[in-house]
Design a protein around this motif. Structure first.
Motif, PDB file in Angstrom:
ATOM      1  N   SER A 175      24.285 -16.731 -17.839  1.00 49.77           N
ATOM      2  CA  SER A 175      24.431 -16.047 -16.558  1.00 49.77           C
ATOM      3  C   SER A 175      23.197 -15.211 -16.240  1.00 49.77           C
ATOM      4  CB  SER A 175      25.678 -15.157 -16.581  1.00 49.77           C
ATOM      5  OG  SER A 175      25.605 -14.216 -17.652  1.00 49.77           O
ATOM      6  N   PHE A 176      22.552 -14.687 -17.283  1.00 45.69           N
ATOM      7  CA  PHE A 176      21.309 -13.953 -17.105  1.00 45.69           C
ATOM      8  C   PHE A 176      20.242 -14.856 -16.495  1.00 45.69           C
ATOM      9  CE2 PHE A 176      17.127 -12.820 -18.960  1.00 45.69           C
ATOM     10  CZ  PHE A 176      16.967 -11.553 -18.406  1.00 45.69           C
ATOM     11  N   GLY A 177      20.128 -16.072 -17.011  1.00 49.15           N
ATOM     12  CA  GLY A 177      19.167 -17.027 -16.476  1.00 49.15           C
ATOM     13  C   GLY A 177      19.483 -17.420 -15.044  1.00 49.15           C
ATOM     14  N   MET A 178      20.769 -17.512 -14.709  1.00 52.81           N
ATOM     15  CA  MET A 178      21.156 -17.841 -13.335  1.00 52.81           C
ATOM     16  C   MET A 178      20.731 -16.724 -12.378  1.00 52.81           C
ATOM     17  SD  MET A 178      24.938 -19.495 -13.977  1.00 52.81           S
ATOM     18  CE  MET A 178      25.197 -19.767 -12.228  1.00 52.81           C
ATOM     19  N   VAL A 179      20.856 -15.482 -12.822  1.00 53.58           N
ATOM     20  CA  VAL A 179      20.418 -14.356 -11.993  1.00 53.58           C
ATOM     21  C   VAL A 179      18.898 -14.415 -11.801  1.00 53.58           C
ATOM     22  CG1 VAL A 179      20.217 -11.843 -11.851  1.00 53.58           C
ATOM     23  CG2 VAL A 179      22.351 -12.877 -12.645  1.00 53.58           C
ATOM     24  N   LEU A 180      18.173 -14.769 -12.863  1.00 60.39           N
ATOM     25  CA  LEU A 180      16.716 -14.882 -12.740  1.00 60.39           C
ATOM     26  C   LEU A 180      16.332 -15.939 -11.712  1.00 60.39           C
ATOM     27  CD1 LEU A 180      15.480 -14.667 -16.458  1.00 60.39           C
ATOM     28  CD2 LEU A 180      15.717 -12.833 -14.779  1.00 60.39           C
ATOM     29  N   ARG A 181      17.016 -17.074 -11.723  1.00 62.38           N
ATOM     30  CA  ARG A 181      16.715 -18.116 -10.739  1.00 62.38           C
ATOM     31  C   ARG A 181      17.055 -17.652  -9.322  1.00 62.38           C
ATOM     32  NH1 ARG A 181      18.239 -21.478 -15.123  1.00 62.38           N
ATOM     33  NH2 ARG A 181      20.449 -21.389 -14.554  1.00 62.38           N
ATOM     34  N   ALA A 182      18.129 -16.879  -9.204  1.00 62.94           N
ATOM     35  CA  ALA A 182      18.477 -16.335  -7.892  1.00 62.94           C
ATOM     36  C   ALA A 182      17.410 -15.348  -7.415  1.00 62.94           C
ATOM     37  CB  ALA A 182      19.842 -15.648  -7.956  1.00 62.94           C
ATOM     38  N   ILE A 183      16.880 -14.553  -8.334  1.00 62.49           N
ATOM     39  CA  ILE A 183      15.810 -13.610  -7.979  1.00 62.49           C
ATOM     40  C   ILE A 183      14.578 -14.356  -7.519  1.00 62.49           C
ATOM     41  CG2 ILE A 183      14.197 -11.915  -8.947  1.00 62.49           C
ATOM     42  CD1 ILE A 183      16.479 -10.918 -10.712  1.00 62.49           C
TER      43      ILE A 183
ATOM     44  N   LEU B 114      15.597 -19.713 -26.370  1.00 61.66           N
ATOM     45  CA  LEU B 114      15.084 -19.584 -25.009  1.00 61.66           C
ATOM     46  C   LEU B 114      15.903 -20.418 -24.031  1.00 61.66           C
ATOM     47  CD1 LEU B 114      11.163 -19.578 -25.036  1.00 61.66           C
ATOM     48  CD2 LEU B 114      12.662 -17.974 -23.859  1.00 61.66           C
ATOM     49  N   HIS B 115      16.259 -21.620 -24.427  1.00 62.98           N
ATOM     50  CA  HIS B 115      17.061 -22.493 -23.559  1.00 62.98           C
ATOM     51  C   HIS B 115      18.424 -21.871 -23.298  1.00 62.98           C
ATOM     52  CE1 HIS B 115      19.693 -25.983 -22.588  1.00 62.98           C
ATOM     53  NE2 HIS B 115      18.637 -26.339 -21.867  1.00 62.98           N
ATOM     54  N   ARG B 116      19.021 -21.283 -24.334  1.00 55.74           N
ATOM     55  CA  ARG B 116      20.316 -20.627 -24.153  1.00 55.74           C
ATOM     56  C   ARG B 116      20.206 -19.456 -23.180  1.00 55.74           C
ATOM     57  NH1 ARG B 116      25.423 -21.091 -23.312  1.00 55.74           N
ATOM     58  NH2 ARG B 116      26.635 -19.265 -23.964  1.00 55.74           N
TER      59      ARG B 116
END
Length: 317
Positions: free
Chosen positions: A183-191, A176-178
């Motif tokens: 980059s997927f997680g960065m997009v989620l934070r941007a959303i 989960l941390h990975r």
């Protein structure tokens, strides 16, 4: 340097968790197992809430389906535990994909209400489908035989099962941390910050939200798969909307902006509940007051408050 200290602290914490059965009374093995399972449950919710900005009130549906998937496989097919857990993840993922397909089209309160409605539907199916789920009585009487992969351990021993849960939660947490740091997680934070701007960049916001919702459902299913052998029962209450409130509260208590926040929140919640319920019959009232005060005065959660305090002291020094 801060990263080095953080990693060292996590290694020390892991060593303490491994040695816990030999450091504390037997009762706390059960408490620690419960905290680990609920911590994973809350961390899966935080992928949707803290990282993507979607408040789900139906997350317990995936938790309950994972528990029933494991209980049914153990009761009727006697599968190894690891195979049951994979099936629980698959069940949670598929259900989250179906529910998420409809929910991610909406925003804010409409999303929250629709997830609540779907969660209540799942609870209703589990509660009424007596031929499969045994209705309000739940599924019990199953036993955990082998772990799988040729590993021979006595899973009926609470200490052994605690270490198995610890290992699985650590691996799941690392995955989960990975995901969150990718980059997927960065997009989620941007959303979460500005979905309109992300859409202007040419990214499909709904697809990313659906992916996050589906992944979160898979890990919630895994947590449910772990809780069924722990409780020795899979009951409809595991999928009830009140259970969905637990990861919300745990995440806010620990700090939704921090990956380990939900795990800390789960520890605070379970320990407070255990301690207060042993002191008074009105423990729900006392617990509610304490939790309300913590939410009001620790806006960044317990972990965020501690880290901010340490940063402030370091600057002053």
């Amino acid at each position: 340097m801060n990263t080095a200290y953080g990693r060292m602290g996590l290694l020390v914490l892991l060593a303490l968790l491994i040695a816990l059965p030999w450091l504390t009374p037997f009762f706390y093995i059960f408490i620690a197992t419960q905290i680990l399972i609920l911590g994973l449950f809350a961390a899966s919710f935080n992928l949707v809430f803290g990282y993507t900005g979607m408040l789900s009130f139906g997350h317990a549906a995936f938790y309950g389906v994972g528990a029933y998937a494991t209980a049914l496989l153990l009761q009727h097919l006697q599968w190894p535990l690891l195979a049951c857990l994979l099936a629980a993840m698959a069940a949670g993922m598929i259900l989250a994909l179906i529910i998420g397909f409809f929910c991610v089209r909406l925003d804010e309160v409409y999303f929250a209400m629709l997830t609540l409605a779907f969660g209540m539907m799942v609870f209703g199916v589990i509660h009424q489908w007596r031929s499969v789920t045994n209705g309000s009585d739940g599924l019990s009487g199953f036993s955990v035989g082998s772990l799988g992969l040729g590993i021979h351990v006595q899973l009926g021993n609470p200490t052994v099962y605690y270490h198995v849960v610890l290992a699985i939660v650590v691996v799941a947490g690392l995955v989960l941390h990975r995901i969150c740091q990718s980059s997927f997680g960065m997009v989620l934070r941007a959303i979460r910050q500005n979905p309109e701007r992300v859409a202007f960049c040419g990214l499909d916001v709904r697809r990313y939200r659906l992916a996050a919702f589906t992944i979160a459902g898979a890990f919630a299913g895994l947590a449910g798969g772990l809780v069924a052998p722990f409780l020795r029962i899979a009951s409809p209450e595991l999928a009830h909307w009140t259970t969905s409130a637990q990861p919300v509260l745990m995440t806010i208590l620990g700090g939704s902006s921090y990956f380990l926040g939900p795990f800390l929140g789960a520890g605070i919640f379970v320990l407070l509940e255990t301690w207060i319920s042993s002191l008074t019959q009105a423990w729900m009232l006392v617990l509610g007051i304490i939790l309300a005060l913590m939410v009001m005065f620790f806006r960044d959660g317990a972990l965020g408050t501690v880290l901010n305090t340490l940063r402030t002291k370091r600057r002053q020094d």
